[in-house]
Design a protein around this motif. Structure first.
Motif: not given
Ligand SMILES: [Fe+2]
Length: 240
Positions: A228-240
């Motif tokens: 049993a599993f949950r797969d996600v992609l997380v993308v974060t953006m920040r000012r460098a």
């Protein structure tokens, strides 16, 4: 594509977050050049164990990469640690965490390229001109949360939180034999603003990290006898 994009932007501008349906995300990514979703999704079967879990849990697998994102350009940065201060992550923050790098094949995959370009197209116009960077520091995380009988998997063991960035995309890749895993959104005073469950591949949560907290309830196996599993992609953006 522009209508879908505008709808998401308007929702985020109004509410600080948005749920994006799979069909809308599919349209956006197709326009940005997505191919071979199956191959991209299958790469979640090859993630490294997260050994930094302060709760002692062994239920999270992941890979990580950093990119520089600007108009029309996606450039991978040298492998680097992921850092969150304890202000943002009192459980697992406060130290540099080195995770297995995202593989070369996934880092250059058309799906990831399409997702990063779509993130830029969504978030860059939402950013006020006076704070908009030339180049966005962008981090990509592949996560698998495993649920076992008697050991629920916690997608966000730190609870309701902010990531300490400007913008966040959480995209469901796959759910297999798990229940719950509900995304909850709170305002900065802790008042609930909304909740939804990412159930189908490509369904996404889009978050203005300065305005809202997010968290996900634990996942439990439906049939404890099989994985049993949950797969996600997380993308974060920040000012460098
Ligand atoms: Fe988060």
């Amino acid at each position: 594509m522009t209508d879908d994009l505008r709808a998401v932007r308007d929702a985020v501008a109004a509410d600080g977050f948005s749920f994006v349906a799979a069909a809308a995300m599919q349209d956006l990514l197709d326009d940005a050049g997505l191919r071979d979703w199956e191959g991209f999704s299958a790469s979640w079967n090859d993630l490294g164990l997260d050994t930094y879990m302060a709760d002692g849990g062994r239920y999270r697998r992941r890979r990580h990469a950093a990119f520089a994102l600007s108009g029309g350009e996606v450039r991978r940065k040298p492998h680097q640690p992921h850092y969150q201060s304890r202000d943002y992550n009192p459980l697992n923050g406060g130290l540099e965490r080195w995770f297995e790098p995202i593989t070369e094949a996934v880092g250059t995959h058309t799906a990831l390229d399409a997702i990063l370009k779509t993130c830029f197209a969504l978030f860059d116009p939402l950013t006020p001109a006076e704070t908009k960077p030339e180049v966005w520091h962008t981090e990509v995380h592949q996560f698998r949360i495993e649920a076992r009988a008697g050991e629920a998997g916690r997608p966000t063991p730190e609870g309701m939180h902010r990531d300490g960035v400007d913008w966040v995309l959480v995209m469901l890749i796959r759910r297999e034999n798990v229940s719950s895993g509900t995304t909850r959104i709170h305002d900065l005073a802790g008042r609930p603003l909304g909740s939804f469950t990412l159930r189908h591949p490509l369904e996404s949560a889009v978050v203005d990290d300065a305005r809202v907290f997010h968290g996900v309830t634990p996942v439990e196996p439906i049939d404890p006898a099989i994985p049993a599993f949950r797969d996600v992609l997380v993308v974060t953006m920040r000012r460098a």
